[in-house]
Design an enzyme around this catalytic site. Structure first.
Site, PDB file in Angstrom:
ATOM      1  N   TYR A 212       0.802  -1.216   0.000  1.00 59.02           N
ATOM      2  CA  TYR A 212       0.000   0.000   0.000  1.00 59.02           C
ATOM      3  C   TYR A 212       0.843   1.278   0.000  1.00 59.02           C
ATOM      4  O   TYR A 212       0.514   2.264  -0.641  1.00 59.02           O
ATOM      5  CB  TYR A 212      -0.832   0.058   1.293  1.00 59.02           C
ATOM      6  CG  TYR A 212      -2.070  -0.797   1.297  1.00 59.02           C
ATOM      7  CD1 TYR A 212      -3.009  -0.699   0.278  1.00 59.02           C
ATOM      8  CD2 TYR A 212      -2.329  -1.667   2.355  1.00 59.02           C
ATOM      9  CE1 TYR A 212      -4.171  -1.465   0.314  1.00 59.02           C
ATOM     10  CE2 TYR A 212      -3.490  -2.430   2.393  1.00 59.02           C
ATOM     11  CZ  TYR A 212      -4.407  -2.325   1.373  1.00 59.02           C
ATOM     12  OH  TYR A 212      -5.555  -3.068   1.404  1.00 59.02           O
ATOM     13  N   THR A 243      -1.880  -5.559  -7.107  1.00 56.09           N
ATOM     14  CA  THR A 243      -1.881  -4.523  -6.062  1.00 56.09           C
ATOM     15  C   THR A 243      -2.420  -5.128  -4.778  1.00 56.09           C
ATOM     16  O   THR A 243      -3.137  -6.120  -4.794  1.00 56.09           O
ATOM     17  CB  THR A 243      -2.850  -3.368  -6.401  1.00 56.09           C
ATOM     18  OG1 THR A 243      -4.177  -3.907  -6.495  1.00 56.09           O
ATOM     19  CG2 THR A 243      -2.472  -2.660  -7.666  1.00 56.09           C
ATOM     20  N   ASP A 244      -2.117  -4.472  -3.660  1.00 61.27           N
ATOM     21  CA  ASP A 244      -2.893  -4.758  -2.464  1.00 61.27           C
ATOM     22  C   ASP A 244      -4.260  -4.120  -2.697  1.00 61.27           C
ATOM     23  O   ASP A 244      -4.438  -3.286  -3.599  1.00 61.27           O
ATOM     24  CB  ASP A 244      -2.209  -4.224  -1.201  1.00 61.27           C
ATOM     25  CG  ASP A 244      -2.759  -4.908   0.063  1.00 61.27           C
ATOM     26  OD1 ASP A 244      -3.829  -5.544  -0.020  1.00 61.27           O
ATOM     27  OD2 ASP A 244      -2.125  -4.804   1.121  1.00 61.27           O
ATOM     28  N   TRP A 245      -5.244  -4.501  -1.886  1.00 64.48           N
ATOM     29  CA  TRP A 245      -6.648  -4.149  -2.141  1.00 64.48           C
ATOM     30  C   TRP A 245      -6.890  -2.627  -2.063  1.00 64.48           C
ATOM     31  O   TRP A 245      -6.711  -2.029  -1.027  1.00 64.48           O
ATOM     32  CB  TRP A 245      -7.531  -4.924  -1.174  1.00 64.48           C
ATOM     33  CG  TRP A 245      -7.969  -6.273  -1.682  1.00 64.48           C
ATOM     34  CD1 TRP A 245      -9.234  -6.750  -1.616  1.00 64.48           C
ATOM     35  CD2 TRP A 245      -7.202  -7.296  -2.346  1.00 64.48           C
ATOM     36  NE1 TRP A 245      -9.301  -8.000  -2.204  1.00 64.48           N
ATOM     37  CE2 TRP A 245      -8.087  -8.354  -2.657  1.00 64.48           C
ATOM     38  CE3 TRP A 245      -5.858  -7.423  -2.730  1.00 64.48           C
ATOM     39  CZ2 TRP A 245      -7.666  -9.519  -3.312  1.00 64.48           C
ATOM     40  CZ3 TRP A 245      -5.445  -8.567  -3.378  1.00 64.48           C
ATOM     41  CH2 TRP A 245      -6.336  -9.596  -3.665  1.00 64.48           C
ATOM     42  N   ALA A 247      -5.108  -0.282  -3.449  1.00 60.04           N
ATOM     43  CA  ALA A 247      -3.865   0.476  -3.260  1.00 60.04           C
ATOM     44  C   ALA A 247      -3.634   1.495  -4.365  1.00 60.04           C
ATOM     45  O   ALA A 247      -4.137   1.351  -5.485  1.00 60.04           O
ATOM     46  CB  ALA A 247      -2.689  -0.497  -3.225  1.00 60.04           C
TER      47      ALA A 247
END
Ligand code: BGC
Length: 723
Positions: A212, A243-245, A247
């Site tokens: 993130y 990606t992270d959720w 991000a």
């Protein structure tokens, strides 16, 4: 089987279909998105029905597969095993066990219809208060990287994928989605990236999740240096990056930087966030701000992996993983991950000893942390249940008092469990000093031993705090320990503390009150059984600390955690640079409460016969470990290297290899031969790795501060290596 040619697929995809491949379908079951075919997973990719391409399913996490245990209008249950938390897995220092745990989780992933497990999480424990340290392995990159590699091999041996996360330098929860991590390239290469590098090279993970945070000014998910130059070009990563959720702030920049898949996709969430990514990417393509070739590259990276996934192979999953077999693996891992911190002629106890168990954590035992690293197992055995099940002579009256106390308090307004916005229940901390001194005295007189459980929980989204009730014991916990120790010691009985925690707490101010301390971490669904086996000597503790327990929070080198301004940090400067964990404590002469690599056993080991040699570009170290005590056990030995004083500042010593013996019976020994590429001893000097000339010390220890054998070797010339 039908052979799938990725280039052929790409040539058939329309522009819009390509864009769909690089964006997830939205968070399943949330924000009015439909639930996935596997309920409770974290994400799903788009299917392209026209070409027969199915969606792929992604689910957390490091302590076990996180899916919903029940489904609407369905009698069946979908429980997954709760394994020990990652920091406890790392405390095993046992690569075989990590691979076994990975295999078991991988089987659950496959048999429940999931394609990629969003684990291992491998950020460095920069500061003991990071709320997600329980999900991460260690303060040391070699230990983290080796653990992750073994775990990934296990998971991927089952035909499903693993995902290294969170890449990189995501070492705190405070403002994790925006904070700018300012860190030197040397500290990145040697500490924060090194574990990922080891895992990418050794285990070939299917995927990597970008973090993130910003890294030196740019979101990790939009950071070309990180994702393309380092990960793909220098390390040879062949999977795809997601990606992270939610991000980052620019999907087009993400694709350009080498972040192939955008998760979870902002479908149905256009009001909450800005535009959805699909239209943003389509516009950028039309306006020439993103080339189709860049998009094709991302699509190819994703499909090259997904064509091997169970969903693409139309695998007929059973929804019947072998949960009984996996419970045994969780138990075994927990046995090896518990760390015996103190033992003054107290443990193991006789099987028929009468024990008085104190602390609400005996009933409300914490199995793991909260957030995406949570799990939904079939059961979780508390300390009390485990003790009873294994036939220990537990003081029933005391246990009943705890049961009633907890029941009564949980019905009050102040202490009733409250629903966290993410769905799980938060249990306000109960006061631990409700027993009178006379009551404790009675239990001391009629039992042989006291056990006191101290528990902590932390999780995603929030860091821990350097306050009483968190890093420090609360006043009521201290009082309980004082009263129990006084009453039991007065009648010549011992007191053992069980630490049911996910990260370090302060111990120096109270540890002298008690005779034994067993760190049981948060050991998953088998916690109570693991504890009973270790207390009675059915199993011998063999875990060692993967992270330093400092004497006091003020000793911690990352003093500016979680950044500045303090209340709402925009940036966090890693001023301690490479001096993270023991690298700091050892170099600057700060004594910890319990050092990195520390852990006792019920037996004793002798070290001998050290041989050190250099053969072309490999350092060879061999030595012998012998069990010279009375009980069978395993020993974790650690090889530290002390580099010569040269051009670059070096830590006092650094872990370069480790080994856990097989179970050694009394008088049995094992010869250990370790090979370390010389490149691994180099430091990052500006643009390259520099191996300095001079005399190196090889230090073989039972912990970082209990060095048993020393040898030296000399390098005549310096050597430079490309990154
Ligand atoms: C976490 C990730 C996790 C993802 C999906 C994020 O909030 O940081 O570790 O994999 O959610 O649940």
């Amino acid at each position: 089987m039908r052979m799938i040619n990725v280039d052929e697929i790409v040539s058939k995809l329309t522009l819009e279909e390509k864009v769909k491949i690089v964006v997830g379908v939205g968070m399943p079951g949330v924000f009015s998105n439909p639930q996935s075919r596997v309920a409770g997973v974290a994400g799903e990719t788009h299917s392209i029905p026209r070409l027969g391409l199915p969606s792929a399913i992604l689910a957390d996490g490091p302590a076990g597969l996180r899916i919903n245990p029940t489904r609407e209008n369905d009698e069946k249950t979908y429980h997954a095993t709760a394994f020990p938390i990652a920091v406890m897995l790392a405390s095993t220092w046992n690569l075989e066990i990590l691979e076994e745990v990975g295999k078991a989780m991988g089987e659950e992933v496959r048999e429940y219809g999931v394609d990629i497990l969003l684990a291992p999480a491998m950020n460095i424990h920069r500061n003991p208060l990071c709320g997600r340290n329980f999900e991460y392995y260690s303060e040391d990159p070699v230990l983290s990287g080796e653990m992750a590699s073994a775990f990934v091999k296990g998971v991927q041996s089952q035909g499903v994928g693993a995902c290294l996360k969170h890449f990189a330098a995501n070492n705190q929860e405070t403002n994790r989605m925006s904070v700018d991590t300012i860190v030197s390239e040397r500290a990145l290469r040697e500490i924060y990236l090194r574990g990922f590098e080891i895992a990418v090279k050794k285990s070939k993970p299917w995927s990597v999740m970008s973090a993130y945070n910003k890294l030196n000014g740019k979101y990790c998910s939009q950071n070309e240096w990180l994702l393309t130059k380092v990960l793909r070009k220098q390390w040879g990563f062949e999977g795809f990056v997601m990606t992270d959720w939610f991000a980052g702030d620019n999907p087009v920049e993400q694709l350009k930087a080498g972040n192939d898949l955008i998760m979870p996709g902002k479908v149905n969430q256009v009001n909450m966030f800005r535009k959805d990514e699909i239209s943003e990417i389509m516009e950028a393509l039309k306006e020439g701000k993103l080339s189709e070739e860049t998009l094709n590259e991302c699509v190819r990276n994703i499909l090259n992996v997904l064509v091997n996934s169970p969903s693409f192979k139309a695998y007929k999953y059973s929804n019947e993983p072998d949960l009984d077999a996996h419970a045994k693996i969780a138990h075994k891992a927990g046995i090896e991950g518990a760390v015996l911190l103190k033992n003054e002629n107290t443990l193991p106890i006789q099987k028929d000893a009468k024990i008085a168990i104190f602390g609400t954590g005996q009933i409300e035992t914490i199995k793991g942390g909260t957030g995406s690293g949570d799990t939904h197992p079939r059961y979780a055995i508390s300390v009390l249940e485990g003790a009873k099940e294994k036939g220990l002579k537990v003081d029933e009256e005391l246990a009943n008092m705890y049961e009633e106390y907890i029941k009564k308090m949980r019905e009050t307004e102040q202490y009733k469990p409250v629903q966290h916005p993410w769905g799980f229940l938060v249990y306000p901390k109960l006061l631990e000093d409700f027993l009178t001194e006379d009551e404790v005295k009675k239990f001391a007189e009629r039992n042989d031993l006291a056990i006191v459980v101290i528990s902590r929980i932390s999780g995603e989204g929030e860091d821990r705090k350097p306050i009483k009730g968190d890093f420090y014991l609360s006043d009521d916990e201290v009082k309980l320990l004082q009263v129990v120790s006084k009453q039991f010691h007065e009648v010549g009985k011992k007191v053992v503390v069980l630490l049911n925690i996910g990260g370090p707490i302060e111990m120096v101010s109270w540890r002298d009150l008690v005779d034994g301390i067993l760190l049981i971490w948060q050991a998953g669904q088998e916690t109570g059984r693991i504890v009973a086996d270790l207390l009675t000597g059915e199993a011998n503790p063999s875990g060692k600390l993967p992270t330093t327990f400092p004497k006091d929070y003020s000793d911690v080198p990352s003093w500016n955690f979680p950044g500045e301004p303090k209340e709402d940090p925009e940036r966090v400067i890693y001023e301690e640079d490479i001096f993270v964990g023991y690298r700091y404590y050892d170099t600057f002469g700060v004594e910890p409460a319990y050092e990195f690599g520390y852990g006792l056993s019920y037996t004793k080991f002798d070290y001998g016969d050290l041989k050190v040699s250099v053969d072309s570009d490999v350092l060879k170290v061999s030595y012998v470990i012998k069990n010279v005590g009375d009980m069978a056990g395993k020993e974790v030995s650690q090889v530290y290297i002390r580099a010569p004083k040269g051009k670059i500042d070096k830590p006092f010593q650094e872990l370069k290899a480790f080994h856990k013996t097989q179970l050694l019976n009394r008088d049995e020994f094992e010869e250990i031969c370790i090979e370390i590429p010389l490149r691994d001893l180099a430091s990052f000097d500006g643009e390259e790795w520099l191996l300095e000339k001079g005399e190196y010390e090889v230090r073989v220890g039972s912990s970082s501060r209990d060095i048993r054998l020393k040898g030296t070797f000399v390098l005549k010339e310096e050597v430079r290596f490309a990154p």
